[in-house]
Design an enzyme around this catalytic site. Structure first.
Site, mmCIF file in Angstrom:
data_model
loop_
_atom_site.group_PDB
_atom_site.id
_atom_site.type_symbol
_atom_site.label_atom_id
_atom_site.label_comp_id
_atom_site.label_asym_id
_atom_site.label_seq_id
_atom_site.Cartn_x
_atom_site.Cartn_y
_atom_site.Cartn_z
ATOM 1 N N LYS A 9 0.822 -1.211 0.000
ATOM 2 C CA LYS A 9 0.000 0.000 0.000
ATOM 3 C C LYS A 9 0.861 1.269 0.000
ATOM 4 O O LYS A 9 2.086 1.205 0.166
ATOM 5 C CB LYS A 9 -0.927 -0.033 1.226
ATOM 6 C CG LYS A 9 -1.978 -1.159 1.203
ATOM 7 C CD LYS A 9 -2.819 -1.118 2.487
ATOM 8 C CE LYS A 9 -3.888 -2.204 2.516
ATOM 9 N NZ LYS A 9 -4.687 -2.139 3.776
ATOM 10 N N TYR A 49 -12.553 -2.777 -2.842
ATOM 11 C CA TYR A 49 -13.041 -2.738 -1.466
ATOM 12 C C TYR A 49 -14.571 -2.680 -1.389
ATOM 13 O O TYR A 49 -15.121 -2.228 -0.382
ATOM 14 C CB TYR A 49 -12.431 -1.542 -0.726
ATOM 15 C CG TYR A 49 -10.981 -1.777 -0.290
ATOM 16 C CD1 TYR A 49 -10.630 -2.880 0.485
ATOM 17 C CD2 TYR A 49 -9.969 -0.868 -0.639
ATOM 18 C CE1 TYR A 49 -9.318 -3.093 0.889
ATOM 19 C CE2 TYR A 49 -8.646 -1.069 -0.230
ATOM 20 C CZ TYR A 49 -8.336 -2.185 0.544
ATOM 21 O OH TYR A 49 -7.035 -2.393 0.954
ATOM 22 N N ARG A 102 3.011 -6.716 9.339
ATOM 23 C CA ARG A 102 2.346 -5.680 10.139
ATOM 24 C C ARG A 102 2.893 -5.651 11.573
ATOM 25 O O ARG A 102 3.037 -4.582 12.162
ATOM 26 C CB ARG A 102 0.830 -5.910 10.141
ATOM 27 C CG ARG A 102 0.172 -5.568 8.798
ATOM 28 C CD ARG A 102 -1.244 -6.100 8.732
ATOM 29 N NE ARG A 102 -1.952 -5.682 7.522
ATOM 30 C CZ ARG A 102 -3.081 -6.230 7.095
ATOM 31 N NH1 ARG A 102 -3.641 -7.222 7.778
ATOM 32 N NH2 ARG A 102 -3.667 -5.794 5.993
ATOM 33 N N ASN A 112 -1.704 -0.020 7.554
ATOM 34 C CA ASN A 112 -1.225 -1.375 7.830
ATOM 35 C C ASN A 112 -0.452 -2.019 6.672
ATOM 36 O O ASN A 112 -0.294 -3.237 6.622
ATOM 37 C CB ASN A 112 -2.364 -2.257 8.353
ATOM 38 C CG ASN A 112 -3.483 -2.424 7.347
ATOM 39 O OD1 ASN A 112 -3.410 -1.925 6.232
ATOM 40 N ND2 ASN A 112 -4.523 -3.137 7.735
ATOM 41 N N HIS A 115 -2.046 -5.386 1.566
ATOM 42 C CA HIS A 115 -3.301 -6.115 1.347
ATOM 43 C C HIS A 115 -2.972 -7.535 0.924
ATOM 44 O O HIS A 115 -2.031 -7.742 0.161
ATOM 45 C CB HIS A 115 -4.137 -5.458 0.240
ATOM 46 C CG HIS A 115 -5.260 -6.351 -0.221
ATOM 47 N ND1 HIS A 115 -6.447 -6.443 0.462
ATOM 48 C CD2 HIS A 115 -5.346 -7.245 -1.247
ATOM 49 C CE1 HIS A 115 -7.227 -7.346 -0.135
ATOM 50 N NE2 HIS A 115 -6.580 -7.841 -1.181
ATOM 51 N N GLU A 126 -9.532 -11.347 -7.318
ATOM 52 C CA GLU A 126 -8.741 -10.108 -7.200
ATOM 53 C C GLU A 126 -7.581 -10.078 -8.192
ATOM 54 O O GLU A 126 -7.274 -9.021 -8.753
ATOM 55 C CB GLU A 126 -8.239 -9.947 -5.756
ATOM 56 C CG GLU A 126 -9.371 -9.620 -4.786
ATOM 57 C CD GLU A 126 -8.917 -9.494 -3.333
ATOM 58 O OE1 GLU A 126 -7.714 -9.686 -3.053
ATOM 59 O OE2 GLU A 126 -9.775 -9.207 -2.478
HETATM 60 P P1 IDP Z 1 -7.482 -6.950 5.703
HETATM 61 O O1 IDP Z 1 -6.717 -5.910 4.931
HETATM 62 O O2 IDP Z 1 -6.646 -7.513 6.814
HETATM 63 O O3 IDP Z 1 -8.081 -8.002 4.830
HETATM 64 P P2 IDP Z 1 -10.182 -5.872 5.969
HETATM 65 O O4 IDP Z 1 -11.087 -6.140 7.098
HETATM 66 O O5 IDP Z 1 -10.491 -6.517 4.655
HETATM 67 O O6 IDP Z 1 -8.679 -6.199 6.449
HETATM 68 O O7 IDP Z 1 -10.159 -4.293 5.758
HETATM 69 C C1 IDP Z 1 -9.532 -3.738 4.626
HETATM 70 C C2 IDP Z 1 -8.675 -2.593 5.057
HETATM 71 O O8 IDP Z 1 -9.514 -1.558 5.545
HETATM 72 C C3 IDP Z 1 -7.709 -2.884 6.201
HETATM 73 O O9 IDP Z 1 -6.496 -3.461 5.776
HETATM 74 C C4 IDP Z 1 -7.496 -1.512 6.779
HETATM 75 O O10 IDP Z 1 -6.545 -0.776 5.999
HETATM 76 C C5 IDP Z 1 -8.870 -0.878 6.615
HETATM 77 N N1 IDP Z 1 -9.717 -1.030 7.802
HETATM 78 C C6 IDP Z 1 -10.407 -2.136 8.168
HETATM 79 N N2 IDP Z 1 -11.103 -1.931 9.298
HETATM 80 C C7 IDP Z 1 -10.848 -0.662 9.655
HETATM 81 C C8 IDP Z 1 -11.263 0.161 10.765
HETATM 82 O O11 IDP Z 1 -12.025 -0.253 11.625
HETATM 83 N N3 IDP Z 1 -10.773 1.433 10.775
HETATM 84 C C9 IDP Z 1 -9.917 1.917 9.821
HETATM 85 N N4 IDP Z 1 -9.502 1.178 8.775
HETATM 86 C C10 IDP Z 1 -9.951 -0.089 8.697
HETATM 87 MG MG MG Z 2 -9.565 -7.888 3.402
#
Ligand code: IDP
Ligand code: MG
Length: 150
Positions: A9, A49, A102, A112, A115, A126
């Site tokens: 990212k 997303y 991470r 973080n 992805h 994807e």
């Molecule tokens: P992942 O990247 O570990 O698969 P997901 O739940 O798919 O996590 O969420 C996608 C991305 O959205 C996360 O990597 C993070 O950057 C962001 N994200 C997810 N939940 C939150 C939140 O509660 N607050 C802020 N950003 C979030």
């Molecule tokens: Mg995800």
């Protein structure tokens, strides 16, 4: 062969961590079949997303991923999806184990770094969303038999 989509990212690119991130997936044994450095168009970010549409973090998330260039990778391997997720670590970096990307390099959920596809089906979908078939390379790697038993 199982496929997963990995995105280093914008924070990973800005912090000079792209090489470190690629290194970890390479070392794990995953085979690179596609890679590109790009500025993500908003429309692609929204499609990628889409599952998070309507959530409070959706808009900041789209803003984050489109804010600066990313390095996108398609990786292949047995158990590629689960292996990559474990190498990446928990979504919340404060809960990510040390030794994961991470857990070693990030502190906040909205920064973080990486992805990774979350299911085998999403891995296929994807890779198809981010890469044209002509951008993917199918190649025999000389050390495959030392990584893939089958
Ligand atoms: P992942 O990247 O570990 O698969 P997901 O739940 O798919 O996590 O969420 C996608 C991305 O959205 C996360 O990597 C993070 O950057 C962001 N994200 C997810 N939940 C939150 C939140 O509660 N607050 C802020 N950003 C979030
Ligand atoms: Mg995800």
């Amino acid at each position: 062969m199982e496929r997963t989509l990995i995105i280093a990212k914008p924070d990973a690119v800005q912090r000079g961590l792209v090489g470190e991130i690629i290194r970890r997936f390479e070392a794990r044994g995953l085979r690179i079949i596609g890679m590109k450095f790009m500025q993500v168009p908003r429309e692609l970010a929204e499609r990628h997303y889409a599952v998070h549409q309507g959530k409070p973090f959706f808009e900041p998330l789209v803003k984050y991923i489109t804010s600066s260039p990313v390095m996108v990778m398609a990786l292949e391997g047995t158990n590629a999806v689960a292996a990559a997720r474990l190498t990446i670590g928990a979504t919340k970096p404060n809960e990510a184990a040390a030794g994961t990307i991470r857990g070693d390099f990030a502190l906040e959920i909205g920064r973080n770094l990486v992805h990774g596809s979350d299911s085998v089906e999403n891995g296929q979908a994807e890779v198809g969303l981010w890469f044209a078939e002509s951008e993917l390379v199918s190649w025999p790697r000389h050390n495959d038999p030392w990584i893939f038993e089958g």
